[in-house]
Design a protein around this motif. Structure first.
Motif, PDB file in Angstrom:
ATOM      1  N   ASN A 266       0.828  -1.214   0.000  1.00  0.00           N
ATOM      2  CA  ASN A 266       0.000   0.000   0.000  1.00  0.00           C
ATOM      3  C   ASN A 266       0.858   1.258   0.000  1.00  0.00           C
ATOM      4  O   ASN A 266       0.462   2.282   0.546  1.00  0.00           O
ATOM      5  N   ASP A 267       2.058   1.161  -0.583  1.00  0.00           N
ATOM      6  CA  ASP A 267       3.023   2.258  -0.455  1.00  0.00           C
ATOM      7  C   ASP A 267       3.339   2.945  -1.790  1.00  0.00           C
ATOM      8  O   ASP A 267       4.334   3.651  -1.900  1.00  0.00           O
ATOM      9  N   SER A 268       2.502   2.749  -2.811  1.00  0.00           N
ATOM     10  CA  SER A 268       2.823   3.309  -4.129  1.00  0.00           C
ATOM     11  C   SER A 268       2.302   4.741  -4.283  1.00  0.00           C
ATOM     12  O   SER A 268       1.478   5.215  -3.483  1.00  0.00           O
ATOM     13  N   THR A 269       2.753   5.395  -5.334  1.00  0.00           N
ATOM     14  CA  THR A 269       2.250   6.735  -5.659  1.00  0.00           C
ATOM     15  C   THR A 269       0.740   6.683  -5.908  1.00  0.00           C
ATOM     16  O   THR A 269      -0.008   7.566  -5.486  1.00  0.00           O
ATOM     17  N   GLU A 270       0.265   5.619  -6.570  1.00  0.00           N
ATOM     18  CA  GLU A 270      -1.175   5.467  -6.842  1.00  0.00           C
ATOM     19  C   GLU A 270      -1.964   5.410  -5.536  1.00  0.00           C
ATOM     20  O   GLU A 270      -3.036   6.000  -5.405  1.00  0.00           O
ATOM     21  N   ASP A 271      -1.417   4.678  -4.540  1.00  0.00           N
ATOM     22  CA  ASP A 271      -2.083   4.615  -3.230  1.00  0.00           C
ATOM     23  C   ASP A 271      -2.188   6.012  -2.620  1.00  0.00           C
ATOM     24  O   ASP A 271      -3.241   6.395  -2.110  1.00  0.00           O
ATOM     25  N   ALA A 272      -1.073   6.737  -2.683  1.00  0.00           N
ATOM     26  CA  ALA A 272      -1.055   8.081  -2.095  1.00  0.00           C
ATOM     27  C   ALA A 272      -2.092   8.977  -2.777  1.00  0.00           C
ATOM     28  O   ALA A 272      -2.817   9.722  -2.110  1.00  0.00           O
TER      29      ALA A 272
END
Ligand code: SF4
Length: 346
Positions: A266-272
């Protein structure tokens, strides 16, 4: 005769009980509370301004029940202190004392074990036993104050258990902590941390207290959240957020969201970016927490990923911080000490 734990009573309840059952004058309640909550005296015999008769009545009918310290671990790095307490019935719970330059935070439990089984949590792994009583919730705080001879000025309901599943006792304990005649802890120094039980969040909003709400989100889609927090099947992400929006409308308070960062999960740019979208039009604070050692073997993301996640949020106007790690050299993650003790005993 079974002695009552005096820590189960709020101010009004104690005053009424003492007056109606023993004819003890009303002002005596102020004196008793002063000894217990301000002076940290937990023995009726030492309450020197009470009459001999009142002390005798108190001893015959009440006990001031603090949990026993079974084990204590102190971080050599920052002084964070983790307690394993034993309750009167032999059950074990954990509490943590965390030191910052301007404040000391007590992190306390509300249940023995927890029914919610979040995958990253040792408490969830050990199952649910029972809710804590009001006195057991309050007792942890007082026991840590006594052990360190200090006044603790911040409180987070974030130890073992889900506070909103023990709502009545948690709110009664909040009243005791907050009451100027008892612990006198400012409501803004009290935080309830929850996985997000929508109807209870709304109930909390209706109480209109000044306390802070912190919600463990940890994911940006239901598919993702289902995998680490089984409670999400019952209360999906959008219902939790909707309840938080209602809470904010009613209280006009900023909601804090906890977000555990798990490597490759859950640590990707998309998640953010999805997180930014979820919080559209809300006043929020986001605590990013690189995951602790955990039963599921999830790993911390690299610093690069953590910094990138934070950067995306901040650039989109979201207040966010990476929470400083505390007590990294002790078993500071929730439930570890108890789990270790239980497996030692089995
Ligand atoms: S993280 Fe909190 S709610 Fe989840 S299992 Fe652990 S104690 Fe229970």
């Amino acid at each position: 005769m079974v002695l009552k734990n005096i820590l189960d009573f709020d101010y009004e309840g104690l005053q009424n009980y003492l007056t109606e059952n023993f004819g003890i004058e009303k002002y005596r309640t102020d004196q008793i509370c002063d000894w217990i909550y301000k002076k940290r005296i937990f023995n009726f015999d030492d309450m020197s301004n009470l009459s001999k008769e009142t002390r005798k009545t108190l001893k015959e009918n009440f006990i001031i029940l603090l949990p026993d310290i079974v084990q204590k671990e102190i971080s050599k790095i920052d002084g964070t202190t983790k307690y394993l307490f034993e309750l009167a019935d032999g059950n074990l719970i954990e509490s943590v004392l965390i030191y910052y330059p301007s404040r000391t935070i007590a992190c306390i439990s509300t249940q023995v074990g927890c029914p919610l089984k979040c995958k990253f949590c040792s408490t969830g792994k050990s199952g649910f036993v029972r809710n804590l009583t009001v006195g057991e919730i309050v007792g942890q705080f007082l026991a840590m104050e006594k052990d360190n001879n200090i006044n603790i000025n911040n409180l987070v309901y974030m130890g073992m258990g889900e506070p909103l599943l023990n709502f009545g006792n948690v709110i009664q304990s909040v009243n005791i902590f907050n009451d100027p005649k008892m612990k006198k802890l400012g409501a803004r120094h009290i935080t309830i941390s929850t996985v997000g039980i929508p109807k209870m969040i709304e109930e909390l909003a209706n109480l209109n207290k000044e306390i802070r709400l912190s919600v463990s989100l940890h994911a940006t889609t239901n598919l993702q959240r289902d995998k680490i927090m089984p409670i999400n099947h019952a209360y999906p992400l959008e219902e939790v957020i909707q309840a938080c929006r209602i809470y904010q409308e009613k209280t006009n308070k900023r909601v804090t969201f906890e977000y555990i960062l798990i490597k490759g999960f859950n640590d990707s740019t998309e998640d953010a970016l999805r997180l930014v979208d979820i919080f559209k039009d809300m006043k929020v604070m986001v605590n990013l927490i690189p995951v602790n050692p955990n039963p599921a073997g999830f790993e911390k993301p690299s610093k690069k990923f953590v910094d990138n996640f934070l950067d995306v949020l901040v650039k989109k106007g979201i207040d966010a911080v990476v929470r400083a790690e505390k007590g990294s050299d002790i078993s500071a993650a929730c439930g570890q000490l108890r789990l270790r003790r239980l497996s030692d005993l089995s």
